[in-house]
Design a protein around this motif. Structure first.
Motif, mmCIF file in Angstrom:
data_model
loop_
_atom_site.group_PDB
_atom_site.id
_atom_site.type_symbol
_atom_site.label_atom_id
_atom_site.label_comp_id
_atom_site.label_asym_id
_atom_site.label_seq_id
_atom_site.Cartn_x
_atom_site.Cartn_y
_atom_site.Cartn_z
ATOM 1 N N ALA A 28 -22.712 -8.469 29.201
ATOM 2 C CA ALA A 28 -21.712 -9.437 28.740
ATOM 3 C C ALA A 28 -22.270 -10.281 27.597
ATOM 4 N N LYS A 29 -23.539 -10.689 27.697
ATOM 5 C CA LYS A 29 -24.158 -11.475 26.622
ATOM 6 C C LYS A 29 -24.246 -10.656 25.329
ATOM 7 N N ILE A 30 -24.572 -9.373 25.450
ATOM 8 C CA ILE A 30 -24.623 -8.509 24.266
ATOM 9 C C ILE A 30 -23.233 -8.404 23.653
ATOM 10 N N ASN A 31 -22.216 -8.247 24.494
ATOM 11 C CA ASN A 31 -20.843 -8.212 23.981
ATOM 12 C C ASN A 31 -20.524 -9.497 23.226
ATOM 13 N N HIS A 32 -20.939 -10.635 23.759
ATOM 14 C CA HIS A 32 -20.683 -11.921 23.090
ATOM 15 C C HIS A 32 -21.368 -11.970 21.728
ATOM 16 N N ILE A 33 -22.610 -11.516 21.667
ATOM 17 C CA ILE A 33 -23.350 -11.509 20.399
ATOM 18 C C ILE A 33 -22.610 -10.646 19.383
ATOM 19 N N ARG A 34 -22.178 -9.475 19.822
ATOM 20 C CA ARG A 34 -21.487 -8.554 18.916
ATOM 21 C C ARG A 34 -20.086 -9.055 18.561
ATOM 22 N N LEU A 35 -19.388 -9.646 19.517
ATOM 23 C CA LEU A 35 -18.068 -10.221 19.218
ATOM 24 C C LEU A 35 -18.200 -11.374 18.226
ATOM 25 N N SER A 77 -38.819 -0.344 23.516
ATOM 26 C CA SER A 77 -39.945 0.109 22.692
ATOM 27 C C SER A 77 -39.499 0.718 21.368
ATOM 28 N N LYS A 78 -38.200 0.978 21.227
ATOM 29 C CA LYS A 78 -37.695 1.616 20.006
ATOM 30 C C LYS A 78 -36.900 0.667 19.124
ATOM 31 N N VAL A 79 -36.899 -0.624 19.453
ATOM 32 C CA VAL A 79 -36.084 -1.586 18.724
ATOM 33 C C VAL A 79 -36.759 -2.089 17.457
ATOM 34 N N CYS A 80 -38.049 -2.260 17.484
ATOM 35 C CA CYS A 80 -38.753 -2.860 16.342
ATOM 36 C C CYS A 80 -39.825 -1.899 15.817
ATOM 37 N N ALA A 81 -39.648 -1.446 14.596
ATOM 38 C CA ALA A 81 -40.584 -0.495 14.000
ATOM 39 C C ALA A 81 -41.963 -1.110 13.761
ATOM 40 N N ALA A 82 -42.026 -2.422 13.574
ATOM 41 C CA ALA A 82 -43.294 -3.086 13.262
ATOM 42 C C ALA A 82 -44.119 -3.418 14.509
ATOM 43 N N MET A 83 -43.652 -3.043 15.680
ATOM 44 C CA MET A 83 -44.342 -3.364 16.922
ATOM 45 C C MET A 83 -45.682 -2.610 17.008
ATOM 46 N N GLU A 84 -46.697 -3.270 17.536
ATOM 47 C CA GLU A 84 -47.998 -2.630 17.710
ATOM 48 C C GLU A 84 -47.879 -1.465 18.676
ATOM 49 N N THR A 85 -48.708 -0.459 18.482
ATOM 50 C CA THR A 85 -48.654 0.764 19.286
ATOM 51 C C THR A 85 -48.853 0.475 20.766
ATOM 52 N N ASP A 86 -49.812 -0.379 21.107
ATOM 53 C CA ASP A 86 -50.071 -0.703 22.516
ATOM 54 C C ASP A 86 -48.868 -1.397 23.147
ATOM 55 N N THR A 87 -48.271 -2.313 22.407
ATOM 56 C CA THR A 87 -47.098 -3.037 22.903
ATOM 57 C C THR A 87 -45.933 -2.079 23.090
ATOM 58 N N ARG A 88 -45.723 -1.197 22.125
ATOM 59 C CA ARG A 88 -44.653 -0.201 22.208
ATOM 60 C C ARG A 88 -44.845 0.669 23.460
ATOM 61 N N PRO A 117 -41.869 -9.257 21.860
ATOM 62 C CA PRO A 117 -42.093 -8.180 22.820
ATOM 63 C C PRO A 117 -42.707 -8.665 24.133
ATOM 64 N N ARG A 118 -43.582 -9.668 24.048
ATOM 65 C CA ARG A 118 -44.201 -10.200 25.270
ATOM 66 C C ARG A 118 -43.130 -10.775 26.204
ATOM 67 N N ASP A 119 -42.134 -11.453 25.649
ATOM 68 C CA ASP A 119 -41.055 -12.015 26.471
ATOM 69 C C ASP A 119 -40.272 -10.914 27.171
ATOM 70 N N ILE A 120 -40.089 -9.792 26.490
ATOM 71 C CA ILE A 120 -39.366 -8.666 27.091
ATOM 72 C C ILE A 120 -40.199 -8.075 28.226
ATOM 73 N N CYS A 145 -31.241 -5.926 28.032
ATOM 74 C CA CYS A 145 -31.718 -7.282 27.770
ATOM 75 C C CYS A 145 -31.075 -7.801 26.487
ATOM 76 N N SER A 146 -30.334 -8.861 26.612
ATOM 77 C CA SER A 146 -29.625 -9.413 25.457
ATOM 78 C C SER A 146 -30.571 -9.958 24.390
ATOM 79 N N GLN A 147 -31.791 -10.333 24.781
ATOM 80 C CA GLN A 147 -32.748 -10.857 23.796
ATOM 81 C C GLN A 147 -33.002 -9.859 22.667
ATOM 82 N N LEU A 148 -32.874 -8.564 22.968
ATOM 83 C CA LEU A 148 -33.110 -7.531 21.965
ATOM 84 C C LEU A 148 -32.067 -7.560 20.853
ATOM 85 N N PHE A 149 -30.951 -8.244 21.092
ATOM 86 C CA PHE A 149 -29.835 -8.259 20.148
ATOM 87 C C PHE A 149 -29.606 -9.623 19.507
#
Length: 165
Positions: free
Chosen positions: A145-152, A76-87, A118-121, A107-111
């Motif tokens: 591990a997926k997040i590590n791969h994205i960052r690597l 809920s803190k990843v995207c500032a433009a997210m609607e209040t209800d979704t957040r 947000p609906r997918d999350i 969740c690696s999708q966040l990265f």
């Protein structure tokens, strides 16, 4: 935002140990993991580096991995433009997840560079709340591990790295 980006594998392999550990720490927030991966250098390919990163992550205790998960932002803190209800819905679901499993939702999708829906999350959170503890522990480690791969990937940049200016 990573400080070390687009180094290329060769440059990464040539970094002094201290700088390599620092660059890797940015990927996983673990000095132990970063030290072990740095000590495994000279990597012949990205795949070799990713395999070493995965192997070192697998060696970390569940308590240690829980602390790594806690360093990641709540959905809920990843995207500032997210609607209040979704957040609000994401925050509620993430808290329910943490109460259920005793560790933060990962969740690696966040990265992903292209972003996330947000609906997918929310759907993912809902499905994962149905997992048993053992299954979810594996899913959470796989997501780390997926997040590590994205960052690597970001650390290395394109093949050969970005030109040094």
């Amino acid at each position: 935002m990573l400080m070390h980006q687009g180094l290329g594998l060769e440059t990464f392999n040539e970094l002094p140990r201290r700088k390599a550990v620092h660059a890797l720490y940015e990927c996983c927030c673990s000095v132990a993991w970063a030290s072990r991966v740095a000590d495994g250098r000279r990597y012949g390919s990205r795949a070799d580096l990713f395999a070493a990163a995965d192997a070192e992550l697998a060696e970390l205790s569940d308590d240690y991995v829980n602390s790594l998960a806690a360093t990641l932002p709540e959905p809920s803190k990843v995207c500032a433009a997210m609607e209040t209800d979704t957040r609000g819905a994401l925050g509620t679901a993430a808290r329910a997840y943490e109460e259920r499993f005793g560790f933060s939702y990962v969740c690696s999708q966040l990265f992903e560079p292209e972003g996330f829906e947000p609906r997918d999350i929310l759907v993912d959170l809902g499905h994962r709340l149905d997992n048993d503890d053992r299954t979810e522990r594996k899913v959470m480690r796989d997501e780390l591990a997926k997040i590590n791969h994205i960052r690597l990937d970001r650390l290395l940049g394109p093949e050969g790295g970005w030109p040094q200016y």
